[in-house]
Design a protein around this motif. Structure first.
Motif, short mmCIF file in Angstrom:
data_model
loop_
_atom_site.label_atom_id
_atom_site.label_comp_id
_atom_site.label_asym_id
_atom_site.label_seq_id
_atom_site.Cartn_x
_atom_site.Cartn_y
_atom_site.Cartn_z
N LEU A 138 4.76 -8.99 -12.37
CA LEU A 138 4.56 -9.54 -11.10
C LEU A 138 5.66 -9.39 -9.90
O LEU A 138 6.81 -8.29 -9.29
CB LEU A 138 3.18 -9.39 -10.66
N PRO A 139 6.01 -10.44 -9.90
CA PRO A 139 6.87 -10.88 -8.99
C PRO A 139 8.50 -9.92 -9.24
O PRO A 139 9.59 -9.96 -8.25
CB PRO A 139 7.16 -12.72 -9.55
N LYS A 140 9.29 -9.59 -11.28
CA LYS A 140 9.73 -8.99 -11.11
C LYS A 140 9.87 -8.04 -10.94
O LYS A 140 10.93 -6.98 -10.41
CB LYS A 140 9.67 -8.53 -12.94
N LYS A 167 13.80 -2.71 0.60
CA LYS A 167 13.18 -3.19 1.09
C LYS A 167 12.63 -2.62 2.31
O LYS A 167 12.30 -1.93 3.31
CB LYS A 167 14.11 -3.67 2.94
N VAL A 168 11.57 -2.23 0.68
CA VAL A 168 10.16 -1.80 1.52
C VAL A 168 9.21 -2.23 1.17
O VAL A 168 8.98 -2.99 0.70
CB VAL A 168 10.04 -0.66 -0.40
N ASN A 169 8.65 -2.48 2.64
CA ASN A 169 6.92 -2.95 2.69
C ASN A 169 5.97 -2.70 1.67
O ASN A 169 5.78 -1.37 1.83
CB ASN A 169 6.66 -3.03 4.24
N ILE A 170 5.80 -3.58 1.11
CA ILE A 170 4.12 -3.15 0.24
C ILE A 170 3.29 -3.54 1.09
O ILE A 170 2.42 -4.70 1.17
CB ILE A 170 4.11 -3.67 -1.25
N SER A 171 2.30 -2.87 1.20
CA SER A 171 1.39 -2.40 1.72
C SER A 171 0.25 -3.28 0.92
O SER A 171 -0.91 -3.35 1.74
CB SER A 171 0.65 -1.47 2.40
N SER A 172 -0.17 -3.13 0.13
CA SER A 172 -1.50 -3.31 -1.10
C SER A 172 -0.27 -3.23 -2.56
O SER A 172 0.40 -2.17 -3.20
CB SER A 172 -2.50 -2.77 -0.98
N VAL A 173 -1.43 -4.62 -3.30
CA VAL A 173 -1.13 -4.38 -4.71
C VAL A 173 -2.57 -4.27 -5.68
O VAL A 173 -2.84 -5.09 -5.15
CB VAL A 173 -0.36 -5.22 -5.49
N LEU A 174 -3.29 -3.79 -7.01
CA LEU A 174 -3.87 -3.70 -7.26
C LEU A 174 -3.45 -3.86 -8.77
O LEU A 174 -2.49 -3.55 -8.78
CB LEU A 174 -5.10 -2.17 -7.19
N ILE A 175 -4.22 -4.94 -9.34
CA ILE A 175 -4.05 -4.68 -10.77
C ILE A 175 -5.18 -4.39 -11.46
O ILE A 175 -6.36 -4.84 -11.45
CB ILE A 175 -3.52 -5.71 -11.13
N TYR A 176 -4.61 -3.64 -12.98
CA TYR A 176 -5.77 -3.27 -13.75
C TYR A 176 -5.44 -3.11 -15.13
O TYR A 176 -4.26 -3.23 -15.54
CB TYR A 176 -7.21 -2.14 -13.12
N PRO A 177 -6.07 -3.10 -16.29
CA PRO A 177 -5.98 -2.96 -17.33
C PRO A 177 -5.70 -1.52 -17.94
O PRO A 177 -6.07 -1.05 -17.41
CB PRO A 177 -7.27 -3.29 -18.55
N TYR A 178 -5.02 -1.45 -18.88
CA TYR A 178 -4.52 -0.47 -20.21
C TYR A 178 -5.31 0.24 -20.77
O TYR A 178 -4.79 -1.47 -21.94
CB TYR A 178 -3.17 -0.43 -20.07
N LYS A 179 -6.14 -0.09 -20.71
CA LYS A 179 -7.49 0.85 -21.68
C LYS A 179 -6.70 1.12 -23.04
O LYS A 179 -7.48 0.21 -24.09
CB LYS A 179 -8.35 1.71 -21.11
N LEU A 237 0.12 -1.49 -12.72
CA LEU A 237 0.32 -1.53 -11.58
C LEU A 237 0.33 -1.26 -10.21
O LEU A 237 1.58 0.01 -10.31
CB LEU A 237 1.88 -2.78 -11.25
N VAL A 238 -0.21 -1.04 -8.96
CA VAL A 238 -0.76 0.09 -8.16
C VAL A 238 -0.38 -0.73 -7.03
O VAL A 238 -0.80 -1.38 -6.31
CB VAL A 238 -2.13 0.07 -8.46
#
Length: 214
Positions: free
Chosen positions: A150-152, A161-173, A181-182
């Motif tokens: 994730l940090p990478k 310099k793009v501001n991130i509003s949200s991050v979601l993580i879910y499995p790749y089935k 990563l969304v």
């Protein structure tokens, strides 16, 4: 996010001895769907929904005031009641809504009613957590399921310099060795960032429209 951050504290309640007709009036006057039933010590002993009250009336075509509306509300309330604490996490409460198929939970502290959360509150909170309530663009990236990934990836956003509003993580089935990563970023033109991600070797799943280089 904690329950106390989203719960409503001005809760309309009823005593168990009050009538079903009074419940109908409260539901209509306050445009609500649930009424916690509390005792003299403000402890939750039951809950009534608008459906419970509607079902208490014999027929919707009967204009007269049915005798059932004079019955005490405790005769139709559901009990025992599932409750949550103000310091519970909203994500955990969402699972309670799903597992128990309920649309409302009273919030109690030291066994006293202090608030209430409805499915509408949960839906609005989800909108806030995902960042869809602000102008933004969504990017979905398939990455290896390894520590430190994730940090990478976020370093790429930082360079722009793009501001991130949200991050979601879910499995790749299809393959548990990957995950998705969304990101929601506060820009209406995500293309430069998308190109940066691809140059860094990341697979962008969305947006991936016809004519876009893969």
């Amino acid at each position: 996010m904690l329950v106390e951050e989203i719960m409503k504290i001005d809760v309309i309640t009823m005593a168990p001895s009050e009538t079903i007709g009074k419940a109908l009036q409260l539901l209509n006057d306050h445009h609500i769907r649930h009424l916690p039933i509390v005792d003299d010590e403000n402890q939750v002993i039951g809950i009534v929904s608008d459906r419970d009250v509607r079902d208490a009336r014999p027929s919707i075509f009967d204009d007269s005031e049915p005798e059932e509306f004079e019955n005490e509300i405790q005769t139709i309330m559901s009990h025992p009641v599932i409750t949550v604490h103000p310091l519970d996490f909203v994500e955990e409460v969402a699972s309670i809504f799903y597992e128990h198929e309920i649309a409302c939970v009273p919030v109690t502290k030291e066994d006293k009613l202090v608030g209430i959360i409805t499915e509408k509150d949960m839906l609005y909170t989800l909108i806030q957590l995902t960042g869809t309530n602000v102008q933004s663009s969504q990017i979905e990236i398939k990455v290896k399921n390894i520590p430190g990934i994730l940090p990478k990836v976020t370093q790429v956003f930082g360079k722009r310099k793009v501001n991130i509003s949200s991050v979601l993580i879910y499995p790749y089935k299809p393959d548990s060795s990957y995950k998705i990563l969304v990101f929601r970023i506060q820009t209406m033109n995500p293309m430069p960032t998308i190109e940066d991600l691809k140059e860094a070797g990341y697979e962008v799943l969305w947006p991936n429209m016809p004519g876009m280089s893969s």
